[in-house]
Enzyme design. Structure first.
Site, PDB file in Angstrom:
ATOM      1  N   HIS A  72     -11.331  -8.518  17.393  1.00 53.09           N
ATOM      2  CA  HIS A  72     -12.421  -7.685  16.868  1.00 53.09           C
ATOM      3  C   HIS A  72     -12.014  -7.146  15.502  1.00 53.09           C
ATOM      4  CE1 HIS A  72     -15.049  -6.792  20.617  1.00 53.09           C
ATOM      5  NE2 HIS A  72     -14.538  -8.006  20.658  1.00 53.09           N
ATOM      6  N   TYR A 200     -19.608   2.751  19.970  1.00 49.06           N
ATOM      7  CA  TYR A 200     -19.343   4.138  20.353  1.00 49.06           C
ATOM      8  C   TYR A 200     -20.587   4.927  19.970  1.00 49.06           C
ATOM      9  CZ  TYR A 200     -14.324   3.071  20.848  1.00 49.06           C
ATOM     10  OH  TYR A 200     -13.113   2.566  21.246  1.00 49.06           O
ATOM     11  N   PRO A 292      -9.852   8.713  26.467  1.00 48.46           N
ATOM     12  CA  PRO A 292      -9.929   7.272  26.154  1.00 48.46           C
ATOM     13  C   PRO A 292     -10.708   6.914  24.881  1.00 48.46           C
ATOM     14  CG  PRO A 292     -11.254   7.803  28.091  1.00 48.46           C
ATOM     15  CD  PRO A 292     -10.511   9.044  27.737  1.00 48.46           C
ATOM     16  N   LYS A 296      -6.360   4.605  22.970  1.00 50.46           N
ATOM     17  CA  LYS A 296      -4.972   4.782  22.536  1.00 50.46           C
ATOM     18  C   LYS A 296      -3.935   4.895  23.660  1.00 50.46           C
ATOM     19  CE  LYS A 296      -5.387   4.274  18.283  1.00 50.46           C
ATOM     20  NZ  LYS A 296      -5.656   2.860  18.479  1.00 50.46           N
ATOM     21  N   TYR A 384      -7.433   3.473  14.248  1.00 48.50           N
ATOM     22  CA  TYR A 384      -7.960   2.668  15.355  1.00 48.50           C
ATOM     23  C   TYR A 384      -7.114   1.410  15.583  1.00 48.50           C
ATOM     24  CZ  TYR A 384     -11.309   1.030  18.773  1.00 48.50           C
ATOM     25  OH  TYR A 384     -11.888   0.635  19.966  1.00 48.50           O
TER      26      TYR A 384
HETATM   27  P1  RFL Z   1       0.355   3.861  34.645  1.00 48.84           P
HETATM   28  O1  RFL Z   1      -0.549   2.713  34.325  1.00 48.84           O
HETATM   29  O2  RFL Z   1      -0.228   5.059  35.259  1.00 48.84           O
HETATM   30  O3  RFL Z   1       1.498   3.271  35.591  1.00 48.84           O
HETATM   31  C1  RFL Z   1       2.413   4.118  36.259  1.00 48.84           C
HETATM   32  C2  RFL Z   1       2.870   3.435  37.527  1.00 48.84           C
HETATM   33  O4  RFL Z   1       3.820   4.255  38.189  1.00 48.84           O
HETATM   34  C3  RFL Z   1       3.533   4.274  39.578  1.00 48.84           C
HETATM   35  N1  RFL Z   1       4.101   5.518  40.139  1.00 48.84           N
HETATM   36  C4  RFL Z   1       5.266   5.566  40.817  1.00 48.84           C
HETATM   37  N2  RFL Z   1       6.132   4.623  41.170  1.00 48.84           N
HETATM   38  C5  RFL Z   1       7.229   5.000  41.873  1.00 48.84           C
HETATM   39  N3  RFL Z   1       7.462   6.278  42.235  1.00 48.84           N
HETATM   40  C6  RFL Z   1       6.609   7.263  41.902  1.00 48.84           C
HETATM   41  N4  RFL Z   1       6.852   8.527  42.278  1.00 48.84           N
HETATM   42  C7  RFL Z   1       5.463   6.928  41.169  1.00 48.84           C
HETATM   43  N5  RFL Z   1       4.411   7.638  40.678  1.00 48.84           N
HETATM   44  C8  RFL Z   1       3.607   6.773  40.062  1.00 48.84           C
HETATM   45  C9  RFL Z   1       2.021   4.186  39.669  1.00 48.84           C
HETATM   46  O5  RFL Z   1       1.567   3.678  40.913  1.00 48.84           O
HETATM   47  C10 RFL Z   1       1.713   3.217  38.500  1.00 48.84           C
HETATM   48  O6  RFL Z   1       1.671   1.872  38.922  1.00 48.84           O
HETATM   49  O7  RFL Z   1       1.179   4.338  33.351  1.00 48.84           O
HETATM   50  P2  RFL Z   1       1.725   3.494  32.115  1.00 48.84           P
HETATM   51  O8  RFL Z   1       2.452   2.251  32.594  1.00 48.84           O
HETATM   52  O9  RFL Z   1       2.420   4.451  31.238  1.00 48.84           O
HETATM   53  O10 RFL Z   1       0.431   2.920  31.371  1.00 48.84           O
HETATM   54  C11 RFL Z   1      -0.481   3.795  30.739  1.00 48.84           C
HETATM   55  C12 RFL Z   1      -1.887   3.208  30.765  1.00 48.84           C
HETATM   56  O11 RFL Z   1      -2.198   2.819  32.080  1.00 48.84           O
HETATM   57  C13 RFL Z   1      -2.935   4.207  30.249  1.00 48.84           C
HETATM   58  O12 RFL Z   1      -2.448   4.902  29.129  1.00 48.84           O
HETATM   59  C14 RFL Z   1      -4.254   3.519  29.836  1.00 48.84           C
HETATM   60  O13 RFL Z   1      -4.865   2.899  30.922  1.00 48.84           O
HETATM   61  C15 RFL Z   1      -5.235   4.520  29.218  1.00 48.84           C
HETATM   62  N6  RFL Z   1      -6.532   3.912  28.885  1.00 48.84           N
HETATM   63  C16 RFL Z   1      -6.680   3.130  27.751  1.00 48.84           C
HETATM   64  N7  RFL Z   1      -5.622   2.894  26.959  1.00 48.84           N
HETATM   65  C17 RFL Z   1      -5.749   2.084  25.852  1.00 48.84           C
HETATM   66  O14 RFL Z   1      -4.748   1.886  25.133  1.00 48.84           O
HETATM   67  N8  RFL Z   1      -6.944   1.462  25.560  1.00 48.84           N
HETATM   68  C18 RFL Z   1      -8.059   1.640  26.311  1.00 48.84           C
HETATM   69  O15 RFL Z   1      -9.076   1.007  26.035  1.00 48.84           O
HETATM   70  C19 RFL Z   1      -7.973   2.539  27.446  1.00 48.84           C
HETATM   71  N9  RFL Z   1      -9.027   2.755  28.219  1.00 48.84           N
HETATM   72  C20 RFL Z   1      -7.646   4.126  29.704  1.00 48.84           C
HETATM   73  C21 RFL Z   1      -8.902   3.534  29.336  1.00 48.84           C
HETATM   74  C22 RFL Z   1      -7.548   4.886  30.869  1.00 48.84           C
HETATM   75  C23 RFL Z   1      -8.664   5.078  31.659  1.00 48.84           C
HETATM   76  N10 RFL Z   1      -8.474   5.841  32.864  1.00 48.84           N
HETATM   77  C24 RFL Z   1      -9.045   5.542  34.092  1.00 48.84           C
HETATM   78  C25 RFL Z   1      -7.460   6.890  32.900  1.00 48.84           C
HETATM   79  C26 RFL Z   1     -10.015   3.727  30.110  1.00 48.84           C
HETATM   80  C27 RFL Z   1      -9.930   4.524  31.252  1.00 48.84           C
HETATM   81  C28 RFL Z   1     -11.188   4.742  32.031  1.00 48.84           C
HETATM   82  C1  PHB Z   2     -12.518  -0.260  27.630  1.00 46.58           C
HETATM   83  O1  PHB Z   2     -12.934  -1.407  27.339  1.00 46.58           O
HETATM   84  O2  PHB Z   2     -12.239   0.060  28.786  1.00 46.58           O
HETATM   85  C2  PHB Z   2     -12.386   0.748  26.548  1.00 46.58           C
HETATM   86  C3  PHB Z   2     -12.567   0.361  25.235  1.00 46.58           C
HETATM   87  C4  PHB Z   2     -12.467   1.295  24.207  1.00 46.58           C
HETATM   88  C5  PHB Z   2     -12.172   2.612  24.527  1.00 46.58           C
HETATM   89  C6  PHB Z   2     -11.977   2.995  25.837  1.00 46.58           C
HETATM   90  C7  PHB Z   2     -12.077   2.062  26.870  1.00 46.58           C
HETATM   91  O3  PHB Z   2     -12.103   3.521  23.521  1.00 46.58           O
END
Ligand code: RFL
Ligand code: PHB
Length: 389
Positions: A72, A200, A292, A296, A384
């Site tokens: 993109h 957005y 989100p 980031k 971004y």
């Molecule tokens: P995670 O993915 O939470 O993984 C942590 C893992 O640790 C396990 N755990 C344990 N294991 C052993 N012992 C314990 N006591 C434990 N406690 C927990 C958990 O089961 C899990 O498997 O953290 P990590 O690896 O640091 O990764 C971070 C990302 O997952 C997170 O920052 C992103 O998903 C955030 N996020 C987005 N980030 C982006 O860069 N671009 C995006 O487009 C974006 N969209 C989003 C998002 C997060 C969202 N939600 C639901 C919070 C969209 C959404 C809706």
């Molecule tokens: C997504 O595709 O889940 C997504 C994309 C951009 C964002 C947040 C989530 O800023």
């Protein structure tokens, strides 16, 4: 058991670190509280910065990402029926890649399996011991059996609710938090994206985001109340609300369909300092959360992994502790800049309870400034696509 680096958490941070270390001959064991299918079932990030793509390449896990990810070169921002584009390529020379976190995680699991890397699933009661000594060890239980890992270092990659951050004594740890008064209701549906770029949308009814995973899988979000229950949002109600929040010409071409996943996520900004205590290092959501808006979270987790990987390489390859000593300060310097960007973009795009007509006019003025000012667009684009590391 014995290893060089005990990694708590088998999400993207933990798996990426394990795989990068493995490629340099540094041994690790990953402990994950859930099952692999549970981790892969979490629908989260969708937009990858070049820094994360580079790390996936270095980890030897980027083939599918290159084959199936979508480049993109810009993004769309709307307010009411007005819409404009931020051109990433023009302002930074860099694109972002649309490729789901689920797929990143799947590719990393596959690589760990091929390398016979040890991942213990379903672990309980993880305790990090002696992190402030030269001989840390981790204990945990699997199926009721207590196990122990002796290690040189512990990487706390266990997300916001993990044990690693809480292992750092409260008199050492400082936490900064902002909780937003709304959430995001997200759906995944097997429909073609409404636009080939993300939209957005700031609308009088609240924020909306049109994102995607590929040409036949969409990820759409709407700002919702924290009191909303996902069960109370039928697919029809979601689509109806979503259409009202994006520009009318886009809504006209929206193709709807049944949701295959639907969930509500609260929005939070959070940072803990320091990110290192003795031989324990925090990485990713264990140390910080961003709302989100701006995509980031996963990308900031990746920059932590990069700094920690370089620090551990320095330690094992050249016996230098410089990277280890600098880890927390280096990681936090970048974390705070992405916190600022995510907070700014969230504040610009959402409707806040109690927002006055004045507050709204200020949002519109800022959107119009962004629309018309090249310097503002460049600043937005640089953030971004990802600040350098
Ligand atoms: P995670 O993915 O939470 O993984 C942590 C893992 O640790 C396990 N755990 C344990 N294991 C052993 N012992 C314990 N006591 C434990 N406690 C927990 C958990 O089961 C899990 O498997 O953290 P990590 O690896 O640091 O990764 C971070 C990302 O997952 C997170 O920052 C992103 O998903 C955030 N996020 C987005 N980030 C982006 O860069 N671009 C995006 O487009 C974006 N969209 C989003 C998002 C997060 C969202 N939600 C639901 C919070 C969209 C959404 C809706
Ligand atoms: C997504 O595709 O889940 C997504 C994309 C951009 C964002 C947040 C989530 O800023």
């Amino acid at each position: 058991m014995q290893t060089q680096v005990a990694i708590i958490g088998g999400g993207p941070s933990g798996l990426l670190l394990a795989q990068l270390l493995h490629r340099r001959g540094i041994d690790s064991i990953v402990l994950e509280r859930k099952t692999k299918n549970y981790v892969l079932g979490r629908i989260r990030a969708g937009v990858l910065e070049q820094g994360l793509v580079r790390l996936m390449e270095e980890a030897g896990c980027a083939d599918r990402l290159h084959a199936e990810g979508f480049q993109h070169d810009g993004t769309l921002i709307s307010y009411g029926d007005e819409m404009f584009r931020i051109d990433f390529k023009k302002h930074t020379g860099k694109p972002v890649i649309v490729y789901g976190q689920t797929e990143v995680t799947r590719d990393l699991y596959e690589a760990r399996e091929q390398a016979n890397g040890l991942i213990e699933f379903n672990v309980e009661n993880v305790v990090i011991n002696g992190a402030d000594t030269d001989n840390p060890h981790v204990t945990y239980a699997v199926h009721g059996e207590i196990r122990r890992i002796e290690c040189d270092f512990v990487a706390g990659c266990d997300g916001f609710h993990g044990v690693s951050r809480k292992t750092i004594p409260t008199d050492v740890r400082r936490e900064y938090e902002k909780v937003y008064p709304f959430g995001w209701l997200g759906i995944l549906s097997k429909t073609p994206p409404v636009n080939h770029e993300l939209i957005y949308a700031n609308s009088p009814r609240g924020f909306a985001l049109a994102s995607m995973r590929n040409e036949s899988l969409c990820r759409y979000y709407i700002q919702c109340s924290l009191d909303d229950d996902v069960e109370d949002w039928s697919d029809d109600a979601f689509w109806e609300e979503f259409k009202k929040r994006i520009p009318a010409d886009q809504a006209k071409q929206l193709i709807t369909g049944p949701s295959i996943e639907k969930s509500i996520a609260p929005l939070r900004s959070f940072v803990t300092e320091p990110m290192r205590w003795g031989r324990l290092f925090l990485c990713g959501d264990a140390a910080h959360i961003v709302p989100p808006t701006g995509a980031k979270g996963l990308n900031t987790a990746a920059s932590d992994v990069h700094y920690l990987y370089e620090a551990l390489r320095g330690y094992y390859e050249t016996s230098s502790a410089d990277g280890i000593d600098a880890y927390s300060a280096k990681a936090l310097a970048r974390v705070w800049k992405t916190e600022r960007f995510s907070w700014w973009f969230s504040s610009l795009m959402h409707r806040y309870p109690g927002q006055t007509a004045f507050d709204h006019r200020i949002q519109v003025a800022e959107l119009e400034f962004l629309r018309s000012n090249e310097a503002a667009q460049k600043a937005m684009a640089e953030n971004y696509v990802g600040l350098p590391y």
